[in-house]
Scaffold this motif. Structure first.
Motif, PDB file in Angstrom:
ATOM      1  N   GLY A 157       0.608  -1.047   0.090  1.00  0.00           N
ATOM      2  CA  GLY A 157       0.115  -0.105   0.029  1.00  0.00           C
ATOM      3  C   GLY A 157       0.825   1.246   0.108  1.00  0.00           C
ATOM      4  O   GLY A 157       0.614   2.228  -0.613  1.00  0.00           O
ATOM      5  N   MET A 158       2.015   1.244   0.809  1.00  0.00           N
ATOM      6  CA  MET A 158       2.943   2.412   0.835  1.00  0.00           C
ATOM      7  C   MET A 158       3.527   2.592  -0.324  1.00  0.00           C
ATOM      8  O   MET A 158       3.831   3.921  -0.724  1.00  0.00           O
ATOM      9  CB  MET A 158       3.676   2.310   2.164  1.00  0.00           C
ATOM     10  CG  MET A 158       3.092   2.479   3.427  1.00  0.00           C
ATOM     11  SD  MET A 158       4.031   2.711   4.680  1.00  0.00           S
ATOM     12  CE  MET A 158       4.529   0.661   5.032  1.00  0.00           C
ATOM     13  N   LEU A 159       3.994   1.434  -0.923  1.00  0.00           N
ATOM     14  CA  LEU A 159       4.628   1.592  -2.189  1.00  0.00           C
ATOM     15  C   LEU A 159       3.689   2.111  -3.412  1.00  0.00           C
ATOM     16  O   LEU A 159       4.280   3.004  -4.217  1.00  0.00           O
ATOM     17  CB  LEU A 159       5.296   0.495  -2.707  1.00  0.00           C
ATOM     18  CG  LEU A 159       6.333  -0.171  -1.922  1.00  0.00           C
ATOM     19  CD1 LEU A 159       6.954  -1.579  -2.324  1.00  0.00           C
ATOM     20  CD2 LEU A 159       7.681   0.831  -1.840  1.00  0.00           C
ATOM     21  N   TYR A 160       2.453   1.659  -3.241  1.00  0.00           N
ATOM     22  CA  TYR A 160       1.599   2.190  -4.464  1.00  0.00           C
ATOM     23  C   TYR A 160       1.388   3.689  -4.312  1.00  0.00           C
ATOM     24  O   TYR A 160       1.211   4.315  -5.220  1.00  0.00           O
ATOM     25  CB  TYR A 160       0.178   1.336  -4.192  1.00  0.00           C
ATOM     26  CG  TYR A 160      -0.788   2.135  -4.842  1.00  0.00           C
ATOM     27  CD1 TYR A 160      -0.982   1.900  -6.339  1.00  0.00           C
ATOM     28  CD2 TYR A 160      -1.814   3.074  -4.231  1.00  0.00           C
ATOM     29  CE1 TYR A 160      -2.145   2.660  -6.723  1.00  0.00           C
ATOM     30  CE2 TYR A 160      -2.786   3.726  -4.807  1.00  0.00           C
ATOM     31  CZ  TYR A 160      -3.066   3.552  -6.074  1.00  0.00           C
ATOM     32  OH  TYR A 160      -4.004   4.151  -6.840  1.00  0.00           O
ATOM     33  N   LEU A 190       3.235   5.924  -2.845  1.00  0.00           N
ATOM     34  CA  LEU A 190       4.408   6.812  -3.375  1.00  0.00           C
ATOM     35  C   LEU A 190       4.499   6.546  -4.992  1.00  0.00           C
ATOM     36  O   LEU A 190       4.754   7.701  -5.447  1.00  0.00           O
ATOM     37  CB  LEU A 190       5.707   5.997  -2.860  1.00  0.00           C
ATOM     38  CG  LEU A 190       7.198   6.696  -3.002  1.00  0.00           C
ATOM     39  CD1 LEU A 190       7.204   8.077  -2.612  1.00  0.00           C
ATOM     40  CD2 LEU A 190       8.304   5.912  -2.630  1.00  0.00           C
ATOM     41  N   GLY A 191       4.347   5.494  -5.535  1.00  0.00           N
ATOM     42  CA  GLY A 191       4.356   5.395  -7.038  1.00  0.00           C
ATOM     43  C   GLY A 191       3.279   6.405  -7.605  1.00  0.00           C
ATOM     44  O   GLY A 191       3.521   6.945  -8.655  1.00  0.00           O
ATOM     45  N   GLY A 219       1.835   8.940  -6.227  1.00  0.00           N
ATOM     46  CA  GLY A 219       2.149  10.399  -5.990  1.00  0.00           C
ATOM     47  C   GLY A 219       3.033  10.860  -6.873  1.00  0.00           C
ATOM     48  O   GLY A 219       2.897  11.927  -7.546  1.00  0.00           O
ATOM     49  N   ILE A 220       4.027  10.237  -7.303  1.00  0.00           N
ATOM     50  CA  ILE A 220       5.009  10.520  -8.343  1.00  0.00           C
ATOM     51  C   ILE A 220       4.583  10.702  -9.924  1.00  0.00           C
ATOM     52  O   ILE A 220       4.767  11.643 -10.528  1.00  0.00           O
ATOM     53  CB  ILE A 220       6.432   9.411  -8.274  1.00  0.00           C
ATOM     54  CG1 ILE A 220       7.157   9.730  -6.994  1.00  0.00           C
ATOM     55  CG2 ILE A 220       7.239   9.971  -9.570  1.00  0.00           C
ATOM     56  CD1 ILE A 220       8.085   8.750  -6.828  1.00  0.00           C
ATOM     57  N   PHE A 221       3.652   9.578 -10.197  1.00  0.00           N
ATOM     58  CA  PHE A 221       3.042   9.655 -11.374  1.00  0.00           C
ATOM     59  C   PHE A 221       2.068  10.748 -11.454  1.00  0.00           C
ATOM     60  O   PHE A 221       2.129  11.550 -12.544  1.00  0.00           O
ATOM     61  CB  PHE A 221       2.006   8.344 -11.618  1.00  0.00           C
ATOM     62  CG  PHE A 221       1.365   8.169 -12.768  1.00  0.00           C
ATOM     63  CD1 PHE A 221       1.974   8.027 -14.024  1.00  0.00           C
ATOM     64  CD2 PHE A 221       0.016   8.499 -12.641  1.00  0.00           C
ATOM     65  CE1 PHE A 221       1.120   8.054 -15.208  1.00  0.00           C
ATOM     66  CE2 PHE A 221      -0.765   8.459 -13.794  1.00  0.00           C
ATOM     67  CZ  PHE A 221      -0.283   8.237 -15.058  1.00  0.00           C
ATOM     68  N   GLN A 222       1.370  11.340 -10.383  1.00  0.00           N
ATOM     69  CA  GLN A 222       0.658  12.250 -10.494  1.00  0.00           C
ATOM     70  C   GLN A 222       1.426  13.601 -10.686  1.00  0.00           C
ATOM     71  O   GLN A 222       0.938  14.744 -11.152  1.00  0.00           O
ATOM     72  CB  GLN A 222      -0.362  12.522  -8.927  1.00  0.00           C
ATOM     73  CG  GLN A 222      -1.347  11.393  -9.099  1.00  0.00           C
ATOM     74  CD  GLN A 222      -2.636  11.680  -9.515  1.00  0.00           C
ATOM     75  OE1 GLN A 222      -3.031  11.851 -10.709  1.00  0.00           O
ATOM     76  NE2 GLN A 222      -3.555  11.731  -8.755  1.00  0.00           N
ATOM     77  N   LEU A 223       2.434  13.713  -9.951  1.00  0.00           N
ATOM     78  CA  LEU A 223       3.381  14.868 -10.138  1.00  0.00           C
ATOM     79  C   LEU A 223       3.988  14.994 -11.706  1.00  0.00           C
ATOM     80  O   LEU A 223       3.900  16.120 -12.168  1.00  0.00           O
ATOM     81  CB  LEU A 223       4.500  14.786  -9.378  1.00  0.00           C
ATOM     82  CG  LEU A 223       4.409  15.481  -7.727  1.00  0.00           C
ATOM     83  CD1 LEU A 223       5.386  15.192  -6.896  1.00  0.00           C
ATOM     84  CD2 LEU A 223       3.727  16.779  -7.753  1.00  0.00           C
ATOM     85  N   TYR A 224       4.141  13.841 -12.195  1.00  0.00           N
ATOM     86  CA  TYR A 224       4.643  13.728 -13.685  1.00  0.00           C
ATOM     87  C   TYR A 224       3.489  14.376 -14.515  1.00  0.00           C
ATOM     88  O   TYR A 224       4.107  14.959 -15.276  1.00  0.00           O
ATOM     89  CB  TYR A 224       4.920  12.195 -13.949  1.00  0.00           C
ATOM     90  CG  TYR A 224       5.403  12.130 -15.336  1.00  0.00           C
ATOM     91  CD1 TYR A 224       6.507  12.755 -16.035  1.00  0.00           C
ATOM     92  CD2 TYR A 224       4.457  11.384 -16.194  1.00  0.00           C
ATOM     93  CE1 TYR A 224       6.777  12.692 -17.345  1.00  0.00           C
ATOM     94  CE2 TYR A 224       4.786  11.400 -17.517  1.00  0.00           C
ATOM     95  CZ  TYR A 224       5.888  11.893 -17.995  1.00  0.00           C
ATOM     96  OH  TYR A 224       6.122  11.644 -19.512  1.00  0.00           O
ATOM     97  N   LYS A 225       2.545  13.590 -14.586  1.00  0.00           N
ATOM     98  CA  LYS A 225       1.515  14.018 -15.160  1.00  0.00           C
ATOM     99  C   LYS A 225       1.079  15.793 -15.154  1.00  0.00           C
ATOM    100  O   LYS A 225       0.554  16.154 -16.163  1.00  0.00           O
ATOM    101  CB  LYS A 225       0.310  13.377 -14.738  1.00  0.00           C
ATOM    102  CG  LYS A 225       0.246  11.683 -15.346  1.00  0.00           C
ATOM    103  CD  LYS A 225       0.382  11.736 -16.658  1.00  0.00           C
ATOM    104  CE  LYS A 225      -0.805  11.997 -17.597  1.00  0.00           C
ATOM    105  NZ  LYS A 225      -0.865  11.730 -18.769  1.00  0.00           N
ATOM    106  N   GLU A 226       1.074  16.149 -13.945  1.00  0.00           N
ATOM    107  CA  GLU A 226       0.593  17.469 -13.607  1.00  0.00           C
ATOM    108  C   GLU A 226       1.582  18.490 -14.427  1.00  0.00           C
ATOM    109  O   GLU A 226       1.233  19.211 -14.830  1.00  0.00           O
ATOM    110  CB  GLU A 226       0.536  17.737 -12.370  1.00  0.00           C
ATOM    111  CG  GLU A 226       0.140  19.148 -11.893  1.00  0.00           C
ATOM    112  CD  GLU A 226      -0.089  19.290 -10.232  1.00  0.00           C
ATOM    113  OE1 GLU A 226      -1.242  19.453  -9.888  1.00  0.00           O
ATOM    114  OE2 GLU A 226       0.872  19.435  -9.537  1.00  0.00           O
ATOM    115  N   GLY A 227       3.258  17.906 -14.262  1.00  0.00           N
ATOM    116  CA  GLY A 227       4.257  18.869 -14.796  1.00  0.00           C
ATOM    117  C   GLY A 227       4.287  18.822 -16.263  1.00  0.00           C
ATOM    118  O   GLY A 227       4.387  19.644 -16.827  1.00  0.00           O
TER     119      GLY A 227
END
Length: 216
Positions: A125-128, A130-131, A133-141
């Motif tokens: 769950g924590m790895l999901y 984290l992953g 969250g990073i994916f969301q930042l990538y898409k937003e950027g």
């Protein structure tokens, strides 16, 4: 004895450019009085030329309104309700599965085997989270939209030119949201009365959140 115009006995056509005859600008010569003039390429709109707002994401010429301002021709700014909706959806997408797995782990942790399984589920769950969250930042950027923003129809862009933020600035903006919550969370409410509907993080990072077509 001559016929016709005594000053033009051979029937030659008068040269271009005299009064009464259509005038055409010679090749390579700048337009002068009487010739149709076109606005200069790459220059700022001038008086007499039709002014068109650039597509969103293109740098506006000097004198053009800022993104989201009246007359800019760009999408309107997103209101506070849309921003809250996108934030809640993103939080649910990131944290929901993680807490669900942790809950399942807690339910099965009745013995040593169950405790081991609970630890594995919590780690997944924590790895999901984290992953995701990073994916969301990538898409937003890169696109201006997280999953939540895409669902509600909003997008975040740089204020001065309408470009997307890039991953680095999207990450910095996420950290800058600390300022929104530092003073009794007043920064999160600031878009309710701010002219540009910006939070403190938006002002620090020079970003705006706009409304876009949900199907775009």
């Amino acid at each position: 004895m001559s016929f016709g115009d005594p000053n033009n006995p051979y029937g030659q056509q008068p040269p271009q450019g005299r009064p009464g005859y259509p005038q055409q600008a010679p090749q390579g010569v700048p337009p002068q009085y009487g010739y149709p003039q076109q606005p200069p390429q790459g220059g700022a709109p001038q008086y007499g030329y039709p002014q068109q707002a650039p597509p969103y994401g293109a740098y506006p010429p000097p004198g053009m309104p800022a993104p989201g301002m009246p007359g800019s021709g760009m999408p309107p700014l997103a209101h506070w309700g849309l921003r809250v909706g996108a934030t809640l959806l993103d939080a649910l997408i990131i944290a929901g599965p993680m807490y669900a797995l942790i809950g399942v782990g807690a339910a099965v942790a009745t013995d040593e085997t169950g405790e081991a399984l609970a630890g594995i589920l919590s780690l997944i769950g924590m790895l999901y989270a984290l992953g995701m969250g990073i994916f969301q930042l990538y898409k937003e950027g890169t696109t201006g939209q997280t999953i939540g923003k895409k669902i509600v129809g909003t997008s975040v862009h740089r204020e001065h030119d309408g470009a997307t933020l890039g991953f680095g600035m999207a990450f910095v903006r996420r950290l800058a949201h600390f300022l929104d919550g530092a003073a009794c969370y007043i920064g999160y409410l600031w878009p309710l009365w701010d002219e540009k509907k910006q939070t403190f993080a938006d002002k620090v990072c020079s970003t705006v959140v706009i409304k876009v077509n949900k199907n775009g």
